[in-house]
Design a protein around this motif. Structure first.
Motif, PDB file in Angstrom:
ATOM      1  N   ALA A  77      16.367  45.403  24.594  1.00  0.00           N
ATOM      2  CA  ALA A  77      16.371  46.725  25.248  1.00  0.00           C
ATOM      3  C   ALA A  77      17.734  47.110  25.809  1.00  0.00           C
ATOM      4  O   ALA A  77      17.838  47.825  26.806  1.00  0.00           O
ATOM      5  N   GLY A  78      18.789  46.619  25.199  1.00  0.00           N
ATOM      6  CA  GLY A  78      20.130  47.028  25.585  1.00  0.00           C
ATOM      7  C   GLY A  78      20.644  46.442  26.875  1.00  0.00           C
ATOM      8  O   GLY A  78      21.685  46.883  27.376  1.00  0.00           O
ATOM      9  N   ARG A  79      19.967  45.452  27.448  1.00  0.00           N
ATOM     10  CA  ARG A  79      20.411  44.865  28.716  1.00  0.00           C
ATOM     11  C   ARG A  79      20.835  43.414  28.528  1.00  0.00           C
ATOM     12  O   ARG A  79      20.128  42.630  27.900  1.00  0.00           O
ATOM     13  N   VAL A  80      21.980  43.092  29.103  1.00  0.00           N
ATOM     14  CA  VAL A  80      22.479  41.715  29.134  1.00  0.00           C
ATOM     15  C   VAL A  80      22.342  41.206  30.563  1.00  0.00           C
ATOM     16  O   VAL A  80      22.860  41.825  31.502  1.00  0.00           O
ATOM     17  N   GLN A  81      21.629  40.106  30.740  1.00  0.00           N
ATOM     18  CA  GLN A  81      21.391  39.534  32.073  1.00  0.00           C
ATOM     19  C   GLN A  81      21.763  38.061  32.046  1.00  0.00           C
ATOM     20  O   GLN A  81      21.261  37.290  31.221  1.00  0.00           O
ATOM     21  N   CYS A  82      22.654  37.657  32.940  1.00  0.00           N
ATOM     22  CA  CYS A  82      23.059  36.255  32.956  1.00  0.00           C
ATOM     23  C   CYS A  82      21.946  35.386  33.519  1.00  0.00           C
ATOM     24  O   CYS A  82      21.081  35.846  34.271  1.00  0.00           O
ATOM     25  N   ARG A  83      21.953  34.143  33.137  1.00  0.00           N
ATOM     26  CA  ARG A  83      21.044  33.145  33.692  1.00  0.00           C
ATOM     27  C   ARG A  83      21.797  32.278  34.692  1.00  0.00           C
ATOM     28  O   ARG A  83      21.312  31.986  35.770  1.00  0.00           O
ATOM     29  N   ALA A  84      22.989  31.867  34.303  1.00  0.00           N
ATOM     30  CA  ALA A  84      23.873  31.116  35.197  1.00  0.00           C
ATOM     31  C   ALA A  84      25.146  31.944  35.375  1.00  0.00           C
ATOM     32  O   ALA A  84      25.828  32.247  34.393  1.00  0.00           O
ATOM     33  N   PHE A  85      25.460  32.332  36.607  1.00  0.00           N
ATOM     34  CA  PHE A  85      26.644  33.148  36.853  1.00  0.00           C
ATOM     35  C   PHE A  85      27.882  32.407  36.353  1.00  0.00           C
ATOM     36  O   PHE A  85      28.075  31.220  36.658  1.00  0.00           O
ATOM     37  N   PRO A  86      28.725  33.057  35.546  1.00  0.00           N
ATOM     38  CA  PRO A  86      29.893  32.365  34.990  1.00  0.00           C
ATOM     39  C   PRO A  86      30.875  31.922  36.064  1.00  0.00           C
ATOM     40  O   PRO A  86      30.904  32.472  37.165  1.00  0.00           O
ATOM     41  N   ILE A  87      31.669  30.921  35.720  1.00  0.00           N
ATOM     42  CA  ILE A  87      32.752  30.486  36.598  1.00  0.00           C
ATOM     43  C   ILE A  87      33.943  31.387  36.277  1.00  0.00           C
ATOM     44  O   ILE A  87      34.639  31.195  35.282  1.00  0.00           O
ATOM     45  N   VAL A  88      34.136  32.398  37.114  1.00  0.00           N
ATOM     46  CA  VAL A  88      35.157  33.416  36.867  1.00  0.00           C
ATOM     47  C   VAL A  88      36.436  33.029  37.599  1.00  0.00           C
ATOM     48  O   VAL A  88      36.445  32.887  38.828  1.00  0.00           O
ATOM     49  N   VAL A  89      37.518  32.853  36.839  1.00  0.00           N
ATOM     50  CA  VAL A  89      38.832  32.556  37.414  1.00  0.00           C
ATOM     51  C   VAL A  89      39.730  33.760  37.153  1.00  0.00           C
ATOM     52  O   VAL A  89      40.054  34.057  36.002  1.00  0.00           O
ATOM     53  N   MET A  90      40.095  34.468  38.211  1.00  0.00           N
ATOM     54  CA  MET A  90      40.994  35.620  38.100  1.00  0.00           C
ATOM     55  C   MET A  90      42.356  35.225  38.647  1.00  0.00           C
ATOM     56  O   MET A  90      42.449  34.670  39.753  1.00  0.00           O
ATOM     57  N   THR A  91      43.404  35.483  37.883  1.00  0.00           N
ATOM     58  CA  THR A  91      44.746  35.125  38.333  1.00  0.00           C
ATOM     59  C   THR A  91      45.517  36.372  38.747  1.00  0.00           C
ATOM     60  O   THR A  91      45.296  37.463  38.216  1.00  0.00           O
ATOM     61  N   SER A  92      46.417  36.190  39.697  1.00  0.00           N
ATOM     62  CA  SER A  92      47.228  37.292  40.198  1.00  0.00           C
ATOM     63  C   SER A  92      48.614  36.783  40.574  1.00  0.00           C
ATOM     64  O   SER A  92      48.747  35.735  41.215  1.00  0.00           O
ATOM     65  N   ASN A  93      49.630  37.517  40.141  1.00  0.00           N
ATOM     66  CA  ASN A  93      51.011  37.198  40.512  1.00  0.00           C
ATOM     67  C   ASN A  93      51.460  37.947  41.761  1.00  0.00           C
ATOM     68  O   ASN A  93      52.648  38.034  42.033  1.00  0.00           O
ATOM     69  N   ARG A  94      50.477  38.518  42.474  1.00  0.00           N
ATOM     70  CA  ARG A  94      50.746  39.251  43.718  1.00  0.00           C
ATOM     71  C   ARG A  94      51.560  40.525  43.473  1.00  0.00           C
ATOM     72  O   ARG A  94      52.363  40.922  44.315  1.00  0.00           O
ATOM     73  N   GLU A  95      51.341  41.173  42.347  1.00  0.00           N
ATOM     74  CA  GLU A  95      52.050  42.413  42.064  1.00  0.00           C
ATOM     75  C   GLU A  95      51.389  43.621  42.728  1.00  0.00           C
ATOM     76  O   GLU A  95      51.943  44.719  42.701  1.00  0.00           O
ATOM     77  N   ARG A  96      50.181  43.432  43.288  1.00  0.00           N
ATOM     78  CA  ARG A  96      49.490  44.524  43.981  1.00  0.00           C
ATOM     79  C   ARG A  96      48.436  43.937  44.899  1.00  0.00           C
ATOM     80  O   ARG A  96      48.090  42.757  44.820  1.00  0.00           O
ATOM     81  N   ASP A  97      47.933  44.779  45.809  1.00  0.00           N
ATOM     82  CA  ASP A  97      46.864  44.372  46.714  1.00  0.00           C
ATOM     83  C   ASP A  97      45.519  44.812  46.144  1.00  0.00           C
ATOM     84  O   ASP A  97      45.442  45.718  45.305  1.00  0.00           O
ATOM     85  N   PHE A  98      44.454  44.186  46.628  1.00  0.00           N
ATOM     86  CA  PHE A  98      43.102  44.536  46.204  1.00  0.00           C
ATOM     87  C   PHE A  98      42.307  45.054  47.397  1.00  0.00           C
ATOM     88  O   PHE A  98      42.583  44.693  48.543  1.00  0.00           O
ATOM     89  N   PRO A  99      41.297  45.899  47.145  1.00  0.00           N
ATOM     90  CA  PRO A  99      40.516  46.469  48.251  1.00  0.00           C
ATOM     91  C   PRO A  99      39.687  45.413  48.964  1.00  0.00           C
ATOM     92  O   PRO A  99      39.296  44.395  48.359  1.00  0.00           O
ATOM     93  N   PRO A 100      39.386  45.605  50.241  1.00  0.00           N
ATOM     94  CA  PRO A 100      38.583  44.639  50.998  1.00  0.00           C
ATOM     95  C   PRO A 100      37.236  44.344  50.347  1.00  0.00           C
ATOM     96  O   PRO A 100      36.754  43.204  50.397  1.00  0.00           O
TER      97      PRO A 100
END
Length: 359
Positions: free
Chosen positions: A238-261
């Protein structure tokens, strides 16, 4: 940097499933038991896993195998390195994304491969970010023009044939074990992309409108989609993707900008230390070239001389570890193929340029 205290004592077991120890390279392949998620981070546990993730490609495997968090005396992690290890384990326990900041070349990206390697989680899904990146392209790609051309009378091709899940979308399929998803250099994105990820990180699901509409037709069946994993397809209901185990998400940043709270609130944040001690960098060299450097034609005295030149008086300020590894590689191998001392001195000036210096 100072060594960690008693929590890194050899007689004590480090907390968490990710340890980043040498022993893992000799360990027999086995599924690692991950901790149960908190009640508020449980997703669709009854969903069936679509397929087994492919194994790590050789390049990913080698990159994960040789990654080492900075050590100080012997095998003890520095306090900054232990903070990274604890943050990784907190992200795994809490099923939250990990935001890793640090200077270019300090090992942020390699950390994702090290996690997948140690925990036996298969191929790392990689989504490199550019200023033009959009969340939808990370979730899936829809070839609308090809679909239009194929929508001729009598055509039996379904919409699913023109949709491919991206690395972000593939990571949220209902795998039994979480996939490792690397969102590389997220600070290069436009201002809206981090905010657009928030609902996905909270709900662990997303919809593909083209498939949702098609699912309303009589006798509609599950859609079979290509995924970011080569040669692997997944069934979508039915067009929906639902995770079973939340992925291990690794986001990298070189500190070129700030992110919202609001984005920070949903992440586990940690700073990746830049290796700046002789012992730490020698350990990194041993991991890449083998414990016995002499077998690679690279004696320890020569390696330490290059490390001292690399560190300089400023302690590796504005340089990346792979610049050192490049120099050590030129000095390894048969003697008749190495630069002479004078040539290596000139090469060091070239290879060890500060990252902020152009040309």
């Amino acid at each position: 940097m100072t060594p960690t205290s008693n929590h890194n004592n050899a007689s004590l077991e480090p907390w968490g499933v990710f340890t980043n120890t040498k022993a893992i390279k000799n360990a027999k392949p086995a599924k690692v038991k991950l901790p149960d998620p908190p009640p508020w981070r449980r997703f669709e546990e009854k969903a069936e896993s679509p397929y087994t993730p492919p194994p790590m490609p050789t390049k990913q495997h080698d990159r994960g195998r040789v990654f080492r968090l900075p050590r100080a005396n012997g095998e003890a992690l520095t306090q900054e390195a232990e903070d990274v290890r604890l943050a990784v384990n907190a992200a795994i326990h809490l099923r939250r994304p990990l935001l890793v900041t640090g200077t270019p070349g300090c090992g942020k990206t390699s950390l994702a491969y090290a996690i997948a390697h140690e925990l036996r989680l298969g191929r790392v899904l990689c989504w490199p970010i550019t200023p033009r990146s959009e969340v939808q392209e990370g979730l899936y790609r829809y070839e609308a023009l090809d679909r239009l051309r194929a929508s001729q009378p009598g055509s039996e091709m379904s919409t699913a044939e023109f949709i491919t899940l991206g690395p972000l979308g593939t990571a949220f399929l209902p795998f039994e074990q979480p996939r490792v998803l690397l969102i590389d250099e997220i600070d290069k994105s436009d201002l809206q992309l981090p905010n657009e990820l928030l609902n996905l990180f909270e709900e662990g699901s997303f919809e593909i409108p083209q498939l949702r509409r098609e699912a309303r037709t009589p006798n509609s069946e599950q859609a079979e989609l290509d995924t970011d994993d080569p040669g692997c397809r997944a069934s979508i209901q039915a067009g929906r993707v639902q995770c079973r185990a939340f992925p291990i998400v690794v986001m990298t940043s070189n500190r070129e900008r700030d992110f919202p709270p609001a984005f920070h609130r949903r992440c586990i944040r940690v700073e990746m230390p830049t290796p700046s001690r002789r012992e730490t960098l020698l350990d990194v060299a041993r991991q890449h070239f083998g414990d016995d450097l002499a077998k690679k034609g690279l004696d320890e005295e020569t390696a330490l001389k290059q490390i001292d030149d690399f560190l300089g008086e400023d302690g590796q300020l504005d340089r990346a570890t792979d610049q050192l590894l490049n120099a050590l590689h030129l000095l390894s191998g048969p003697e008749d193929r190495r630069p002479c001392q004078e040539q290596m001195k000139a090469l060091a000036e070239i290879l060890f340029k500060r990252l902020s210096v152009s040309g």
